[in-house]
Motif scaffolding. Structure first.
Motif, PDB file in Angstrom:
ATOM      1  N   TYR A  45       1.158  -1.399  -0.068  1.00  0.00           N
ATOM      2  CA  TYR A  45      -0.082  -0.051   0.031  1.00  0.00           C
ATOM      3  C   TYR A  45       0.853   1.207  -0.061  1.00  0.00           C
ATOM      4  O   TYR A  45       1.775   1.384   0.777  1.00  0.00           O
ATOM      5  N   LEU A  46       0.715   2.106  -1.016  1.00  0.00           N
ATOM      6  CA  LEU A  46       1.839   3.263  -1.194  1.00  0.00           C
ATOM      7  C   LEU A  46       1.818   4.223  -0.516  1.00  0.00           C
ATOM      8  O   LEU A  46       2.284   5.402  -0.506  1.00  0.00           O
ATOM      9  N   ALA A 114      -6.755   3.164  -5.232  1.00  0.00           N
ATOM     10  CA  ALA A 114      -6.250   4.094  -5.833  1.00  0.00           C
ATOM     11  C   ALA A 114      -4.810   4.214  -5.330  1.00  0.00           C
ATOM     12  O   ALA A 114      -3.884   4.778  -6.036  1.00  0.00           O
ATOM     13  N   HIS A 115      -4.284   3.687  -4.150  1.00  0.00           N
ATOM     14  CA  HIS A 115      -2.963   3.470  -3.725  1.00  0.00           C
ATOM     15  C   HIS A 115      -2.298   2.162  -3.602  1.00  0.00           C
ATOM     16  O   HIS A 115      -1.298   2.057  -3.095  1.00  0.00           O
ATOM     17  N   GLY A 116      -2.998   1.064  -3.935  1.00  0.00           N
ATOM     18  CA  GLY A 116      -2.364  -0.197  -4.253  1.00  0.00           C
ATOM     19  C   GLY A 116      -1.199  -0.240  -5.001  1.00  0.00           C
ATOM     20  O   GLY A 116      -1.222   0.241  -6.185  1.00  0.00           O
ATOM     21  N   ASN A 117      -0.108  -0.861  -4.636  1.00  0.00           N
ATOM     22  CA  ASN A 117       0.856  -1.031  -5.480  1.00  0.00           C
ATOM     23  C   ASN A 117       0.582  -1.998  -6.552  1.00  0.00           C
ATOM     24  O   ASN A 117       1.078  -3.280  -6.332  1.00  0.00           O
ATOM     25  N   ALA A 118       0.076  -1.536  -7.757  1.00  0.00           N
ATOM     26  CA  ALA A 118      -0.220  -2.550  -8.839  1.00  0.00           C
ATOM     27  C   ALA A 118       0.825  -3.771  -9.174  1.00  0.00           C
ATOM     28  O   ALA A 118       0.361  -4.889  -9.272  1.00  0.00           O
ATOM     29  N   PRO A 119       1.925  -3.196  -9.521  1.00  0.00           N
ATOM     30  CA  PRO A 119       2.803  -4.168 -10.058  1.00  0.00           C
ATOM     31  C   PRO A 119       3.198  -5.346  -8.964  1.00  0.00           C
ATOM     32  O   PRO A 119       3.284  -6.585  -9.285  1.00  0.00           O
ATOM     33  N   THR A 191      10.515  -5.150   2.233  1.00  0.00           N
ATOM     34  CA  THR A 191       9.921  -4.076   3.277  1.00  0.00           C
ATOM     35  C   THR A 191      10.732  -2.598   2.477  1.00  0.00           C
ATOM     36  O   THR A 191      11.602  -2.455   1.828  1.00  0.00           O
ATOM     37  N   ASP A 192      10.291  -1.424   3.103  1.00  0.00           N
ATOM     38  CA  ASP A 192      10.966  -0.236   2.660  1.00  0.00           C
ATOM     39  C   ASP A 192      11.688   0.360   3.861  1.00  0.00           C
ATOM     40  O   ASP A 192      12.436   1.352   3.676  1.00  0.00           O
ATOM     41  N   ALA A 214       5.340   5.724  -3.589  1.00  0.00           N
ATOM     42  CA  ALA A 214       5.181   5.797  -2.360  1.00  0.00           C
ATOM     43  C   ALA A 214       5.448   7.102  -1.740  1.00  0.00           C
ATOM     44  O   ALA A 214       6.256   7.594  -1.950  1.00  0.00           O
ATOM     45  N   GLU A 215       4.589   7.446  -0.702  1.00  0.00           N
ATOM     46  CA  GLU A 215       4.802   8.599  -0.041  1.00  0.00           C
ATOM     47  C   GLU A 215       4.029   8.400   1.306  1.00  0.00           C
ATOM     48  O   GLU A 215       2.999   7.686   1.746  1.00  0.00           O
TER      49      GLU A 215
END
Length: 482
Positions: A45-46, A114-119, A191-192, A214-215
């Motif tokens: 989730y971005l 709207a904010h799911g990390n599609a790839p 993870t980030d 991501a923000e």
């Protein structure tokens, strides 16, 4: 039609280094055989799920006031430090605004879309049979979001709102307890966050990836509240409202005028309301100052937060706050008598003059600003005099306060970059003593031999105590050095 080939990745290289590009991370996921442990926030989730949950609270102003009160109290100091701050924030809103949970569940589907990390989501759903979401987020928040992202709720390992240790101890103990040591050792972790280093160290394929798009967006950033820009953008981390306004300007407002107040408690409350009113307008000058600098200056001195724009800066709402708080202040100061129209006109004129002077100051070259700066400090120091009488010694103290604020600015604008080293509090004490002595020569000492005079001298000495001690320790007779 050309076919886009997946990136080629060296898994042996990645096993010895954490940082990986998004393409490398996706390729590693396609090839990995075993459990996959995925971070949620700013990965799957971005955005940040906790901040978006808090942002769901309505009314937003009430939620923001509650969170700012919590930031002032900082109860997480006794529960494990900053790591447990979000536990307190979420608990507070769920307790005092329990409908927030329902509002959140209504939003998650749209947020996930709207904010799911599609790839990443596509790769995980196609290639990872043993995928788990491992997050520092909280169960009641992340489970509906995980389901909206296409995950089974049973595959979510989240933090509990009832245990501080989940946030204090990190993810590794929680994951090990749920899946076992052997599963962790065989897993790929994506993870980030550097905070997940213990889990990354324990797994077979550690990947730390910062994803495009991501923000981190702070909760309730669209809700206006006076003081937000000052504390988060103009002077972040300085606790300026407490140290620069309440302990400085407001303290002198009180000490200069309290002796003449018929109802001291109402006087304090009334001046507090006027302070909110004044700073709602004065803060607009800071916003304008930064915008003008960003547009016209070659090397503007702007905080990092200015570019992130974490707080709302509307043009009309500050005036509405100023009008409402000003009316409340006038009402309290005049009680039990009724406020007069001239009171409102006097305060409105003071605010408008301050706003116009700040706007003029922002549009003048920096060398000329030296001579306009005292006007801003005069407004900060004596705006309340438009409605409240002050003692003679009080006015002397306010004059010393203005001069002491101006002097470091003169030094700064004339080429010294280390202007914060100018001993402001000691400078103000000296100005107060000199101005008081000069006035006493012509008017006598009686105005200064009073409770107000003693209080102002004591407060100046107290605020200057460290600077005064430093100067006294460093002082020496020059003939002793020969």
């Amino acid at each position: 039609m050309s076919v886009r080939r997946p990136a080629i990745v060296n898994l042996e290289t990645l096993s010895h280094g954490y940082d990986a590009s998004s393409a490398e991370a996706l390729a590693a996921l396609r090839l990995h055989q075993g459990p996959v442990l995925l971070d949620l926030d700013e990965t799957l989730y971005l955005r940040n799920s906790t901040e978006d949950f808090l942002d769901s609270a309505r009314p937003g102003l009430l939620a923001l006031l509650l969170l700012r009160l919590l930031d002032l109290l900082q109860p997480w100091r006794w529960s494990g430090g900053e790591a447990t701050r979000d536990v307190w924030r979420v608990r507070l809103l769920l307790t005092l605004m329990p409908w927030t949970g329902s509002l959140w569940r209504r939003r998650v589907a749209a947020l996930a879309l709207a904010h799911g990390n599609a790839p990443l989501l596509e790769t995980v759903h196609l290639h990872c049979r043993e995928a788990w979401i491992v997050t520092a987020g909280f169960e009641p928040i992340v489970r509906p979001l995980a389901e909206a992202l296409g995950f089974d709720a049973g595959r979510v390992l989240a933090s509990s709102l009832h245990r501080f240790e989940d946030r204090r101890d990190g993810k590794l103990p929680r994951v090990t307890a749920a899946l076992g040591d052997e599963a962790v050792r065989r897993s790929l972790v994506l993870t980030d966050s550097h905070d997940d280093a213990p889990l990354l160290d324990a797994c077979a394929r550690p990947l730390r990836t910062v994803w495009p798009g991501a923000e981190f967006r702070a909760a309730l950033g669209r809700v206006y509240l006076p003081g937000q820009y000052l504390t988060q953008v103009k002077r972040p981390g300085e606790r300026y409202i407490l140290r620069g306004i309440l302990q400085e300007d407001f303290a002198f407002w009180l000490l200069a005028s309290l002796a003449l107040a018929a109802a001291p408690l109402l006087h304090v409350l009334g001046l507090g309301a006027l302070l909110v009113s004044f700073w709602a307008v004065y803060e607009m000058g800071y916003v304008d100052n930064d915008r003008v600098a960003a547009r016209y200056e070659r090397e503007p001195k702007l905080s990092e937060a200015f570019h992130r724009a974490p707080v709302a800066t509307p043009r009309l709402l500050p005036w509405l706050w100023a009008a409402g708080a000003g009316a409340a202040g006038i009402f309290l100061l005049r009680w039990p008598a009724a406020p007069l129209p001239r009171d409102g006109l006097a305060w409105a004129a003071t605010l408008l003059a301050t706003h116009l002077w700040f706007a003029f100051y922002n549009r003048v070259d920096k060398n000329s600003r030296v001579w306009l700066y005292p006007g801003l400090q005069l407004a900060r120091s004596i705006a309340f005099v438009a409605l409240v009488p002050v003692t003679i010694v009080g006015m002397v103290a306010l004059a010393a306060h203005v001069l002491a604020r101006w002097m470091p600015y003169v030094v700064y604008r004339n080429g010294r970059s280390n202007w914060p080293e100018v001993p402001f509090h000691l400078l103000r004490l000296v100005f107060f003593a000199l101005l008081a002595a000069m006035l006493a020569i012509t008017e006598g000492w009686r105005p200064f031999v009073s409770a107000t005079g003693a209080a102002l001298l004591a407060w100046n000495l107290f605020r200057a105590r460290s600077e005064l001690a430093t100067v006294l320790r460093a002082a020496q007779r020059i003939e002793h050095g020969r």
